[in-house]
Design an enzyme around this catalytic site. Structure first.
Site, PDB file in Angstrom:
ATOM      1  N   ARG A  17       0.827  -1.223   0.000  1.00  0.00           N
ATOM      2  CA  ARG A  17       0.000   0.000   0.000  1.00  0.00           C
ATOM      3  C   ARG A  17       0.856   1.265   0.000  1.00  0.00           C
ATOM      4  O   ARG A  17       0.335   2.358   0.116  1.00  0.00           O
ATOM      5  CB  ARG A  17      -0.875   0.028   1.241  1.00  0.00           C
ATOM      6  CG  ARG A  17      -2.220  -0.664   1.262  1.00  0.00           C
ATOM      7  CD  ARG A  17      -2.430  -1.799   0.394  1.00  0.00           C
ATOM      8  NE  ARG A  17      -3.810  -2.304   0.526  1.00  0.00           N
ATOM      9  CZ  ARG A  17      -4.186  -3.489   0.118  1.00  0.00           C
ATOM     10  NH1 ARG A  17      -3.305  -4.303  -0.444  1.00  0.00           N
ATOM     11  NH2 ARG A  17      -5.428  -3.881   0.227  1.00  0.00           N
ATOM     12  N   THR A  66      12.246  -3.280   1.223  1.00  0.00           N
ATOM     13  CA  THR A  66      11.620  -4.235   2.116  1.00  0.00           C
ATOM     14  C   THR A  66      12.307  -5.592   1.999  1.00  0.00           C
ATOM     15  O   THR A  66      13.367  -5.703   1.376  1.00  0.00           O
ATOM     16  CB  THR A  66      10.098  -4.306   1.845  1.00  0.00           C
ATOM     17  OG1 THR A  66       9.481  -5.085   2.868  1.00  0.00           O
ATOM     18  CG2 THR A  66       9.790  -4.900   0.484  1.00  0.00           C
ATOM     19  N   TYR A  69      16.018  -7.073   1.749  1.00  0.00           N
ATOM     20  CA  TYR A  69      17.171  -6.228   1.409  1.00  0.00           C
ATOM     21  C   TYR A  69      17.475  -5.118   2.417  1.00  0.00           C
ATOM     22  O   TYR A  69      18.253  -4.207   2.109  1.00  0.00           O
ATOM     23  CB  TYR A  69      16.956  -5.605   0.028  1.00  0.00           C
ATOM     24  CG  TYR A  69      16.813  -6.641  -1.057  1.00  0.00           C
ATOM     25  CD1 TYR A  69      17.894  -7.416  -1.456  1.00  0.00           C
ATOM     26  CD2 TYR A  69      15.579  -6.881  -1.655  1.00  0.00           C
ATOM     27  CE1 TYR A  69      17.764  -8.395  -2.438  1.00  0.00           C
ATOM     28  CE2 TYR A  69      15.433  -7.851  -2.648  1.00  0.00           C
ATOM     29  CZ  TYR A  69      16.530  -8.599  -3.024  1.00  0.00           C
ATOM     30  OH  TYR A  69      16.398  -9.571  -3.992  1.00  0.00           O
ATOM     31  N   LYS A  70      16.905  -5.160   3.604  1.00  0.00           N
ATOM     32  CA  LYS A  70      17.103  -4.041   4.526  1.00  0.00           C
ATOM     33  C   LYS A  70      18.545  -3.952   5.029  1.00  0.00           C
ATOM     34  O   LYS A  70      19.083  -2.850   5.187  1.00  0.00           O
ATOM     35  CB  LYS A  70      16.109  -4.142   5.678  1.00  0.00           C
ATOM     36  CG  LYS A  70      14.665  -3.933   5.209  1.00  0.00           C
ATOM     37  CD  LYS A  70      13.663  -4.059   6.336  1.00  0.00           C
ATOM     38  CE  LYS A  70      12.247  -3.863   5.802  1.00  0.00           C
ATOM     39  NZ  LYS A  70      11.235  -3.957   6.866  1.00  0.00           N
ATOM     40  N   ASP A 106      11.119   1.829   9.981  1.00  0.00           N
ATOM     41  CA  ASP A 106      10.548   0.726  10.758  1.00  0.00           C
ATOM     42  C   ASP A 106      10.768   1.004  12.244  1.00  0.00           C
ATOM     43  O   ASP A 106       9.867   0.811  13.071  1.00  0.00           O
ATOM     44  CB  ASP A 106      11.214  -0.609  10.408  1.00  0.00           C
ATOM     45  CG  ASP A 106      10.809  -1.143   9.050  1.00  0.00           C
ATOM     46  OD1 ASP A 106       9.684  -0.859   8.597  1.00  0.00           O
ATOM     47  OD2 ASP A 106      11.623  -1.859   8.436  1.00  0.00           O
ATOM     48  N   GLY A 133      16.136  -8.308   8.767  1.00  0.00           N
ATOM     49  CA  GLY A 133      16.148  -6.853   8.639  1.00  0.00           C
ATOM     50  C   GLY A 133      15.171  -6.135   9.539  1.00  0.00           C
ATOM     51  O   GLY A 133      15.536  -5.170  10.216  1.00  0.00           O
ATOM     52  N   GLY A 196       3.571 -15.826   7.252  1.00  0.00           N
ATOM     53  CA  GLY A 196       2.265 -15.184   7.348  1.00  0.00           C
ATOM     54  C   GLY A 196       1.932 -14.397   6.104  1.00  0.00           C
ATOM     55  O   GLY A 196       0.762 -14.105   5.827  1.00  0.00           O
ATOM     56  N   GLY A 242       0.915  -5.312  11.591  1.00  0.00           N
ATOM     57  CA  GLY A 242       1.890  -4.733  10.678  1.00  0.00           C
ATOM     58  C   GLY A 242       1.342  -3.516   9.965  1.00  0.00           C
ATOM     59  O   GLY A 242       2.098  -2.605   9.611  1.00  0.00           O
TER      60      GLY A 242
END
Length: 281
Positions: A17, A66, A69-70, A106, A133, A196, A242
């Site tokens: 989103r 995301t 690759y963080k 984050d 990450g 999930g 989340g």
């Protein structure tokens, strides 16, 4: 009208989103949004560093990063990352102007999301699945919020040990085989794994061990009603999803890109409208 040129890099990101959230905030601030999704799962031999360099060379303002690759994003920024990001070892937002920098929204987003739902409440004893990450942001955030014990496990035990050593203080790593006992003893449960997600079904938690804890958080937000979070809610735990993190993360990422600060009272309810619908049973 100014323009924000950005994008998202990660595996299986079609349900994100973020572009809609940024578009909403750009509209509020008189900006045009040009946004591109780069789904690395669709490219054989995907090269993260080369992709980020191409985005920067194309004149983008930055890129959001995301799973998975963080850590690579923080490494890409290197010494150009602020000290906080270097200590976390993970970044989810790279900005290119006026020079390369890295951010971890984050981390800041979770702190804000926690305060929004729980106020000044402290986490207590926390059991966290995953040491990748997003865990690099959540672990330090939980300690900052006052966690008295932070137990971490991962399918790669060396990652769990390294993260616990990095966080220090109340953080400690345990083998996966000890996770059930730690879950039962915890006040709060955290899923920092991709389990999930639609492309990673399942749960990192033994559902029989859920019940009696006070709260639960799942970093996954598509879908929001993961098996883990649904079980936690059904058994009386207060849940932080989340998507709750996403709303605050999106605002802080917009600020990182533009230097503009959205008004939470106006923006949070409008971002709430982007919440993914619950999955059909």
């Amino acid at each position: 009208m100014g323009k924000l040129r950005a994008g998202l890099i990660g595996d299986h990101i079609s349900q994100s989103r973020l572009s809609a959230g940024l578009a909403l905030m750009c509209s509020d601030h008189g900006l045009e949004l040009e946004f591109e999704m780069i789904d690395s799962a669709l490219e054989d031999g995907f090269d993260f560093d080369a992709t980020v360099r191409a985005c920067r060379d194309a004149g983008w303002d930055g890129v959001t990063v995301t799973h998975p690759y963080k850590a690579a994003a923080a490494a890409f920024a290197g010494a150009d990352a602020p000290e906080e990001v270097q200590l976390l070892g993970a970044s989810n937002t790279l900005t290119f102007h006026p020079q390369l920098s890295a951010h971890n929204t984050d981390y800041t987003g979770f702190l804000a999301a926690w305060a929004g739902l729980f106020g000044a409440r402290t986490p207590g004893r926390v059991a966290m699945a995953g040491a990748g990450g997003v865990a690099r942001a959540l672990g330090p955030a939980l300690v900052r919020l006052g966690a008295t014990d932070l137990v971490i496990w991962d399918l790669d035990p060396q990652m769990a040990q390294a993260l616990a050593a990095q966080i220090a203080g109340p953080a400690r790593a345990v083998p996966v085989e000890q996770a059930e006992a730690e879950i039962r003893a915890a006040d709060g449960l955290v899923n920092a794994t991709p389990l999930g997600m639609r492309y990673h079904p399942g749960t990192a938690f033994d559902l029989q061990a859920i019940g009696g804890q006070a709260w639960a958080f799942d970093a996954v937000y598509t879908p929001t009603d993961t098996v883990f979070l649904t079980a936690a809610a059904d058994r009386g735990l207060a849940v932080l999803s989340g998507f709750d993190l996403f709303r605050y993360m999106a605002m802080k990422s917009f600020t990182a890109y533009t230097g503009l600060t959205p008004e939470p009272e106006r923006t949070l309810p409008r971002l709430e409208a982007l919440r993914p619908p619950k999955e059909s049973p």
